[in-house]
Motif scaffolding. Sequence first.
Motif, PDB file in Angstrom:
ATOM      1  N   ALA A 146       0.595  -0.996  -0.418  1.00  6.11           N
ATOM      2  CA  ALA A 146      -0.180  -0.405  -0.019  1.00  6.11           C
ATOM      3  C   ALA A 146       1.061   1.337   0.271  1.00  6.11           C
ATOM      4  CB  ALA A 146      -0.749  -0.016   1.374  1.00  6.11           C
ATOM      5  N   VAL A 147       1.957   1.338   0.525  1.00  2.24           N
ATOM      6  CA  VAL A 147       2.519   1.962   1.013  1.00  2.24           C
ATOM      7  C   VAL A 147       3.530   2.316  -0.506  1.00  2.24           C
ATOM      8  CG1 VAL A 147       4.313   2.977   2.275  1.00  2.24           C
ATOM      9  CG2 VAL A 147       3.311   2.289   3.458  1.00  2.24           C
ATOM     10  N   ASN A 148       4.049   1.352  -1.220  1.00  2.67           N
ATOM     11  CA  ASN A 148       4.645   1.858  -2.225  1.00  2.67           C
ATOM     12  C   ASN A 148       3.457   2.331  -3.405  1.00  2.67           C
ATOM     13  OD1 ASN A 148       5.762   0.512  -5.614  1.00  2.67           O
ATOM     14  ND2 ASN A 148       7.159  -0.293  -3.909  1.00  2.67           N
ATOM     15  N   LEU A 149       2.705   1.274  -2.685  1.00  2.00           N
ATOM     16  CA  LEU A 149       1.671   2.353  -4.730  1.00  2.00           C
ATOM     17  C   LEU A 149       0.723   3.362  -4.432  1.00  2.00           C
ATOM     18  CD1 LEU A 149      -0.203   1.142  -7.355  1.00  2.00           C
ATOM     19  CD2 LEU A 149      -1.781  -0.035  -5.742  1.00  2.00           C
ATOM     20  N   GLY A 150       0.364   3.645  -3.425  1.00  5.97           N
ATOM     21  CA  GLY A 150      -0.167   5.601  -3.390  1.00  5.97           C
ATOM     22  C   GLY A 150       0.259   6.298  -3.522  1.00  5.97           C
ATOM     23  N   TRP A 151       1.872   6.389  -3.050  1.00  6.39           N
ATOM     24  CA  TRP A 151       1.751   7.820  -3.902  1.00  6.39           C
ATOM     25  C   TRP A 151       2.155   7.923  -5.326  1.00  6.39           C
ATOM     26  CZ3 TRP A 151       7.079   8.505  -6.496  1.00  6.39           C
ATOM     27  CH2 TRP A 151       7.544   7.560  -6.450  1.00  6.39           C
ATOM     28  N   LYS A 152       2.252   6.534  -5.804  1.00  4.10           N
ATOM     29  CA  LYS A 152       2.619   6.583  -7.256  1.00  4.10           C
ATOM     30  C   LYS A 152       0.603   7.327  -7.698  1.00  4.10           C
ATOM     31  CE  LYS A 152       6.503   3.699  -6.784  1.00  4.10           C
ATOM     32  NZ  LYS A 152       6.765   2.014  -6.912  1.00  4.10           N
ATOM     33  N   LEU A 153      -0.028   6.405  -7.076  1.00  5.25           N
ATOM     34  CA  LEU A 153      -1.402   6.466  -7.732  1.00  5.25           C
ATOM     35  C   LEU A 153      -1.663   7.914  -8.130  1.00  5.25           C
ATOM     36  CD1 LEU A 153      -3.833   3.259  -6.497  1.00  5.25           C
ATOM     37  CD2 LEU A 153      -2.775   3.931  -9.080  1.00  5.25           C
ATOM     38  N   ALA A 175       3.088  11.493 -13.520  1.00  4.96           N
ATOM     39  CA  ALA A 175       4.024  10.985 -13.306  1.00  4.96           C
ATOM     40  C   ALA A 175       4.174  10.348 -14.180  1.00  4.96           C
ATOM     41  CB  ALA A 175       3.022   9.204 -12.468  1.00  4.96           C
ATOM     42  N   LEU A 176       5.608   9.765 -14.943  1.00  2.00           N
ATOM     43  CA  LEU A 176       5.617   8.788 -15.888  1.00  2.00           C
ATOM     44  C   LEU A 176       4.613   7.898 -16.040  1.00  2.00           C
ATOM     45  CD1 LEU A 176       9.315   9.467 -16.281  1.00  2.00           C
ATOM     46  CD2 LEU A 176       7.686  10.741 -17.144  1.00  2.00           C
ATOM     47  N   GLU A 177       4.510   7.603 -17.421  1.00  2.00           N
ATOM     48  CA  GLU A 177       3.648   6.143 -17.567  1.00  2.00           C
ATOM     49  C   GLU A 177       4.498   5.119 -16.846  1.00  2.00           C
ATOM     50  OE1 GLU A 177       1.300   3.314 -18.028  1.00  2.00           O
ATOM     51  OE2 GLU A 177       1.251   5.441 -18.445  1.00  2.00           O
ATOM     52  N   ARG A 178       5.796   4.998 -17.059  1.00  2.87           N
ATOM     53  CA  ARG A 178       6.203   3.462 -16.358  1.00  2.87           C
ATOM     54  C   ARG A 178       6.445   3.708 -15.396  1.00  2.87           C
ATOM     55  NH1 ARG A 178      10.300   6.751 -18.781  1.00  2.87           N
ATOM     56  NH2 ARG A 178      12.371   7.595 -16.797  1.00  2.87           N
ATOM     57  N   LEU A 179       6.144   5.145 -14.220  1.00  2.42           N
ATOM     58  CA  LEU A 179       6.177   4.475 -12.552  1.00  2.42           C
ATOM     59  C   LEU A 179       5.389   4.311 -11.813  1.00  2.42           C
ATOM     60  CD1 LEU A 179       7.021   6.154 -10.101  1.00  2.42           C
ATOM     61  CD2 LEU A 179       5.553   8.104 -10.234  1.00  2.42           C
ATOM     62  N   LEU A 180       3.812   3.634 -12.701  1.00  2.00           N
ATOM     63  CA  LEU A 180       2.775   2.802 -12.131  1.00  2.00           C
ATOM     64  C   LEU A 180       3.150   1.367 -12.253  1.00  2.00           C
ATOM     65  CD1 LEU A 180      -0.311   4.045 -13.020  1.00  2.00           C
ATOM     66  CD2 LEU A 180       0.620   4.279 -10.833  1.00  2.00           C
ATOM     67  N   ASP A 181       4.469   1.413 -13.052  1.00  2.00           N
ATOM     68  CA  ASP A 181       5.310  -0.451 -13.109  1.00  2.00           C
ATOM     69  C   ASP A 181       5.531  -0.744 -12.517  1.00  2.00           C
ATOM     70  OD1 ASP A 181       3.272  -0.250 -16.125  1.00  2.00           O
ATOM     71  OD2 ASP A 181       5.349   0.367 -17.055  1.00  2.00           O
ATOM     72  N   THR A 198      13.270  13.335 -12.618  1.00  2.00           N
ATOM     73  CA  THR A 198      12.608  13.131 -13.553  1.00  2.00           C
ATOM     74  C   THR A 198      11.882  11.919 -13.602  1.00  2.00           C
ATOM     75  OG1 THR A 198      13.637  14.475 -14.982  1.00  2.00           O
ATOM     76  CG2 THR A 198      12.931  13.205 -16.297  1.00  2.00           C
ATOM     77  N   SER A 199      13.174  11.046 -13.010  1.00  2.00           N
ATOM     78  CA  SER A 199      11.943   9.656 -12.944  1.00  2.00           C
ATOM     79  C   SER A 199      10.894   9.188 -12.868  1.00  2.00           C
ATOM     80  CB  SER A 199      13.416   8.242 -12.936  1.00  2.00           C
ATOM     81  OG  SER A 199      12.716   6.961 -12.586  1.00  2.00           O
ATOM     82  N   TRP A 200      11.478   9.586 -11.124  1.00  2.00           N
ATOM     83  CA  TRP A 200      10.211   9.791  -9.959  1.00  2.00           C
ATOM     84  C   TRP A 200       9.081  10.280  -9.791  1.00  2.00           C
ATOM     85  CZ3 TRP A 200      10.554   4.803  -9.305  1.00  2.00           C
ATOM     86  CH2 TRP A 200      11.775   4.354  -8.905  1.00  2.00           C
TER      87      TRP A 200
END
Length: 484
Positions: free
Chosen positions: A298-305, A313-319, A476-478
């Motif tokens: 949850a902690v990993n996914l939350g900020w990316k969503l 977000a760059l598209e690859r961030l969710l990947d 840029t990546s993150w």
Amino acid sequence: MNTEVLIVGAGPTGLTLANELLVAGVSTTLVDKLAQRSPVSKAGGVQTRAQEAFDQRGLLEPLLATGNHQTSTAHFAGIPLLLTRGRHRLPWRTIPQVVIEGFLEQHLAAHDIHVRRDHELIGLTQHDDGVTATFANDVTIEAGYVVAADGAHSTVRSLLGAEFPGRVGKSTAIAADVRLDGDAPMLTRTWSEDGYSAQVFALGTDPEGRPLHRLALGGPDRSLSRDVPVTEDEIRVGLRSVFGERVRLLELRYARRITNVSRQAAQYRHGRVFLAGDAAHVHLPIGAQGMNTGIGDAVNLGWKLGAAVHNWALERLLDTYHTERHPVAAAVLRNVEAQSLLMDWDGKHDPDVIAAKDLFASLTQLPEVQFHLDDMLSGIGIRYAMPGSDDRPLVGLPAPDRNIGPTRLHELLRSGRGILLDPSDKLAEIADPWSDRVDRTGVGADTDPMLVRPDGYVCWTAGGDHSTDGLAAALTSWFGIPHG
């Protein structure tokens, strides 16, 4: 009904994710098929990294204030790792799952996020810009993204047709919350001549101050179905067989049969739908790792969503949710399988297994072995593969909770934004284009330059030469394309 993120399942994973999205400023709908919250604690140990995640959001102190949550000693296959005591600022604690769920649900309700109960999912359709979820009570929800946090028998996973490979559970034992009278040894698995085994863990106290324990009890017949009810007489017979008359059952609070199932979803991301917690991975409950791994998801996914919803977000961030979290759960499944073998989960009394455990127990007397196992179990040793993680020691690891002026780094993370530590005040020109999502701080502090993601993981350091090489690429990546 429209929402940016729909979370299906209001257990520890779903509730933690809802709070992460609250911090990220994302509209969230949280549903659960149960009409009311379960009174049962399937988990109870909270490891160091999960506590740090709560601390980063300002939730740990009020959570600990909910009761007398005792610290515990880490163990591997029932072998106590006594040399790890005092190794972490936040040691392993016993906090029952029902306490965590109740606390998080109340916290979210105070921010006007309420669990919508009695919502049984029956349909899920993805389209270009969102997901349509339909429920048995004639409710339809349109969401930008959906997260399955609905447990081992996930409806979302089933509707997706997602692969869930692994091993089915072939043998069962009993997990029970009990009050005991007498002197039961903690942790060490004890066997009787007629095939019973027992292991006892302290669970703290009940509201009346009486000690509670988690009992893992195996019987000579390990083929019983999980659906067969557990009786008090069954537990009394097992306790008497293992401990004689020196341990008696005073009260049975809760009991269920558990299996040695071991499964993990092949993919955590399916377009706009993500799997998390037990919906993504299940295993025998050893070492308090299941709930903690779900909280980590949850902690990993939350900020990316949040980044995706806010369009930076760059598209690859969710990947990266799958690429970072899938190996974590895979490692947990491997260590659980090793522990179940050493604990003789199947009750075969194989002399080769007994010899292997004796040898392993002797190896755990070495500090290096205990520290390695502790890092693995506590979550502190989780390292995500990132650019720079091969040659810069901190990159990919949880950020150390250093003092930054009058505050701690983990307190700075309560904003849900990235943190750039810039003690020499030389990084403004590079970092300022990301100032709407990254806070630059730490001028004059006794620390190294470091970029920390909202989930508390280091994603760039200056290295020994304090070079700024790679900082712009990491930003840029993150944190996406800069503004302006």
